[in-house]
Write a protein that holds these residues in place. Structure first.
Motif, PDB file in Angstrom:
ATOM      1  N   TYR A  79       0.827  -1.158  -0.039  1.00  0.00           N
ATOM      2  CA  TYR A  79       0.101  -0.160   0.041  1.00  0.00           C
ATOM      3  C   TYR A  79       1.057   1.299   0.083  1.00  0.00           C
ATOM      4  CZ  TYR A  79       1.012  -0.037   4.936  1.00  0.00           C
ATOM      5  OH  TYR A  79       1.593   0.193   6.206  1.00  0.00           O
ATOM      6  N   GLY A  80       0.296   2.127  -0.450  1.00  0.00           N
ATOM      7  CA  GLY A  80       1.043   3.721  -0.457  1.00  0.00           C
ATOM      8  C   GLY A  80       0.282   4.661  -0.986  1.00  0.00           C
ATOM      9  N   ASP A  81       0.811   5.823  -1.360  1.00  0.00           N
ATOM     10  CA  ASP A  81       0.187   7.061  -1.666  1.00  0.00           C
ATOM     11  C   ASP A  81      -0.066   7.395  -3.047  1.00  0.00           C
ATOM     12  OD1 ASP A  81      -0.629   7.848   1.055  1.00  0.00           O
ATOM     13  OD2 ASP A  81       1.251   9.306   1.460  1.00  0.00           O
ATOM     14  N   SER A  82       0.479   6.502  -3.674  1.00  0.00           N
ATOM     15  CA  SER A  82       0.738   6.551  -5.289  1.00  0.00           C
ATOM     16  C   SER A  82       0.849   5.339  -5.833  1.00  0.00           C
ATOM     17  CB  SER A  82       1.700   7.806  -5.541  1.00  0.00           C
ATOM     18  OG  SER A  82       3.016   7.238  -5.547  1.00  0.00           O
ATOM     19  N   ARG A  83       0.749   4.979  -6.944  1.00  0.00           N
ATOM     20  CA  ARG A  83       0.871   3.827  -7.882  1.00  0.00           C
ATOM     21  C   ARG A  83       2.357   3.690  -7.855  1.00  0.00           C
ATOM     22  NH1 ARG A  83      -0.395  -1.104  -8.053  1.00  0.00           N
ATOM     23  NH2 ARG A  83      -2.531  -0.139  -8.177  1.00  0.00           N
ATOM     24  N   GLU A  84       3.106   4.718  -8.326  1.00  0.00           N
ATOM     25  CA  GLU A  84       4.652   4.883  -8.189  1.00  0.00           C
ATOM     26  C   GLU A  84       4.984   4.303  -7.057  1.00  0.00           C
ATOM     27  OE1 GLU A  84       2.607   7.207  -8.945  1.00  0.00           O
ATOM     28  OE2 GLU A  84       2.768   7.352 -11.258  1.00  0.00           O
ATOM     29  N   ALA A  85       4.651   4.506  -6.007  1.00  0.00           N
ATOM     30  CA  ALA A  85       5.389   4.156  -4.616  1.00  0.00           C
ATOM     31  C   ALA A  85       4.975   2.720  -4.496  1.00  0.00           C
ATOM     32  CB  ALA A  85       4.808   4.887  -3.334  1.00  0.00           C
ATOM     33  N   VAL A  86       4.049   1.965  -4.899  1.00  0.00           N
ATOM     34  CA  VAL A  86       3.475   0.741  -4.555  1.00  0.00           C
ATOM     35  C   VAL A  86       4.522  -0.087  -5.723  1.00  0.00           C
ATOM     36  CG1 VAL A  86       1.663  -0.893  -5.147  1.00  0.00           C
ATOM     37  CG2 VAL A  86       1.396   1.290  -3.683  1.00  0.00           C
ATOM     38  N   GLU A  87       4.374   0.312  -6.982  1.00  0.00           N
ATOM     39  CA  GLU A  87       5.293  -0.426  -7.973  1.00  0.00           C
ATOM     40  C   GLU A  87       6.923  -0.178  -7.474  1.00  0.00           C
ATOM     41  OE1 GLU A  87       4.343   1.741 -11.592  1.00  0.00           O
ATOM     42  OE2 GLU A  87       2.604   0.360 -11.737  1.00  0.00           O
ATOM     43  N   ALA A 103      -7.608   0.895   3.178  1.00  0.00           N
ATOM     44  CA  ALA A 103      -7.530   1.289   4.681  1.00  0.00           C
ATOM     45  C   ALA A 103      -6.411   1.834   4.930  1.00  0.00           C
ATOM     46  CB  ALA A 103      -7.922  -0.017   5.414  1.00  0.00           C
ATOM     47  N   PHE A 104      -5.200   1.318   4.372  1.00  0.00           N
ATOM     48  CA  PHE A 104      -3.819   1.988   4.818  1.00  0.00           C
ATOM     49  C   PHE A 104      -3.237   2.925   3.405  1.00  0.00           C
ATOM     50  CE2 PHE A 104      -4.404  -1.387   7.513  1.00  0.00           C
ATOM     51  CZ  PHE A 104      -3.651  -0.914   8.624  1.00  0.00           C
ATOM     52  N   GLY A 105      -4.255   3.096   2.570  1.00  0.00           N
ATOM     53  CA  GLY A 105      -3.586   3.896   1.560  1.00  0.00           C
ATOM     54  C   GLY A 105      -4.553   3.953   0.400  1.00  0.00           C
ATOM     55  N   PRO A 106      -4.417   5.029  -0.529  1.00  0.00           N
ATOM     56  CA  PRO A 106      -5.303   5.197  -1.604  1.00  0.00           C
ATOM     57  C   PRO A 106      -4.845   4.038  -2.898  1.00  0.00           C
ATOM     58  CG  PRO A 106      -3.842   6.731  -1.759  1.00  0.00           C
ATOM     59  CD  PRO A 106      -3.434   6.158  -0.374  1.00  0.00           C
ATOM     60  N   VAL A 107      -3.733   3.574  -2.736  1.00  0.00           N
ATOM     61  CA  VAL A 107      -3.307   2.581  -3.896  1.00  0.00           C
ATOM     62  C   VAL A 107      -2.836   1.290  -3.138  1.00  0.00           C
ATOM     63  CG1 VAL A 107      -1.731   1.978  -5.804  1.00  0.00           C
ATOM     64  CG2 VAL A 107      -2.572   4.397  -5.260  1.00  0.00           C
ATOM     65  N   THR A 108      -3.356   0.205  -3.574  1.00  0.00           N
ATOM     66  CA  THR A 108      -3.006  -1.146  -2.890  1.00  0.00           C
ATOM     67  C   THR A 108      -2.689  -2.152  -4.008  1.00  0.00           C
ATOM     68  OG1 THR A 108      -5.074  -1.972  -2.677  1.00  0.00           O
ATOM     69  CG2 THR A 108      -4.325  -0.751  -0.902  1.00  0.00           C
ATOM     70  N   GLN A 109      -2.021  -3.168  -3.682  1.00  0.00           N
ATOM     71  CA  GLN A 109      -1.655  -4.370  -4.738  1.00  0.00           C
ATOM     72  C   GLN A 109      -1.264  -5.506  -4.165  1.00  0.00           C
ATOM     73  OE1 GLN A 109      -1.920  -4.715  -8.298  1.00  0.00           O
ATOM     74  NE2 GLN A 109      -2.146  -6.697  -7.469  1.00  0.00           N
TER      75      GLN A 109
END
Length: 238
Positions: free
Chosen positions: A55-63, A91-97
């Motif tokens: 999880y993270g605040d952006s797709r870039e951070a998660v990737e 629950a923990f960030g707008p982007v999850t994977q």
């Protein structure tokens, strides 16, 4: 475990220990991991694979985090699963994977807690180079403190007890955790709600909130995550 001094004990621990890939990658990348229990009959599969939600605040951070997990020498392979549709997926960030990680089959801290009679309550959280676990056990306080001390020594770990709650009546318990927020945690949570941090899409970034709170982004998120765990975690036995 069945002695007269036994209690139902709810404990949250925050820890660091060496040679853990989840701590290495979350220290290096501004994103986090939730680790989930896997119940399978094939012990070899269970030993080698772990299910996580990045999880993270952006797709870039998660990737970036997933790439770091794949590149560390402590893992073998990362399988990116279908996008999560679970109710708590944000629950923990707008982007999850969700990812399935093949790693070296060595005993981890989850096994260390389970082998000592602790039940994991919810996923483990790995963020900023630390891991947090919420646990339940039926024992006496002295034994629990000793078991946690044993784990700390066995894993050369730095372990802190964030929350320790007991009750003498395990049956019929409701809402065991209570609002145990520190003033700063409460202020951070109230600010995040007021500014629309929990809206989707978010009305404000964690960085903007941290600047208004006059702390670093990492420190602000630390206050916020601890507040969320206190406020959103509940236990009911029916």
């Amino acid at each position: 475990m069945n002695s007269s001094g036994a209690e139902l004990i709810y404990v949250t621990v925050d820890m660091w220990h060496p040679d853990c890939w989840t701590l290495h990658v979350t220290q290096a990348v501004d994103a986090g991991l939730l680790g989930y229990e896997m119940t399978v009959s094939n012990s070899e599969f269970a030993d080698r694979f772990r299910l996580y939600r990045a999880y993270g605040d952006s797709r870039e951070a998660v990737e970036e985090l997933i790439e770091a997990v794949d590149e560390t020498d402590l893992t073998e392979e990362v399988v990116v699963l279908s996008p999560s549709t679970a109710p708590d997926s944000r629950a923990f960030g707008p982007v999850t994977q969700d990812i399935l990680v093949e790693c070296n089959p060595v005993p981890g801290t989850r096994d260390a807690f389970a082998s000592r009679g602790f039940m994991h309550y919810g996923p483990s959280q790995h963020e900023n180079g630390r891991e947090r676990r919420t646990l339940l056990t039926i024992s006496d306080r002295e034994t629990v403190y000793q078991m946690l001390s044993d784990i700390e020594a066995s894993y050369d770990a730095d372990l802190t007890i964030e929350r320790f709650t007991t009750t003498h009546t395990p049956s019929g318990i409701r809402d065991l955790p209570s609002d145990g927020l520190s003033p700063r945690q409460r202020e951070a949570f109230q600010l995040a709600r007021a500014r629309g941090y929990y809206n989707y899409p978010r009305d404000v970034t964690a960085q903007a909130l941290a600047e208004e709170f006059e702390v670093s982004r990492t420190t602000f998120l630390e206050h916020l995550r601890k507040a969320e765990r206190e406020l959103l975690t509940g236990i009911e036995f029916h």
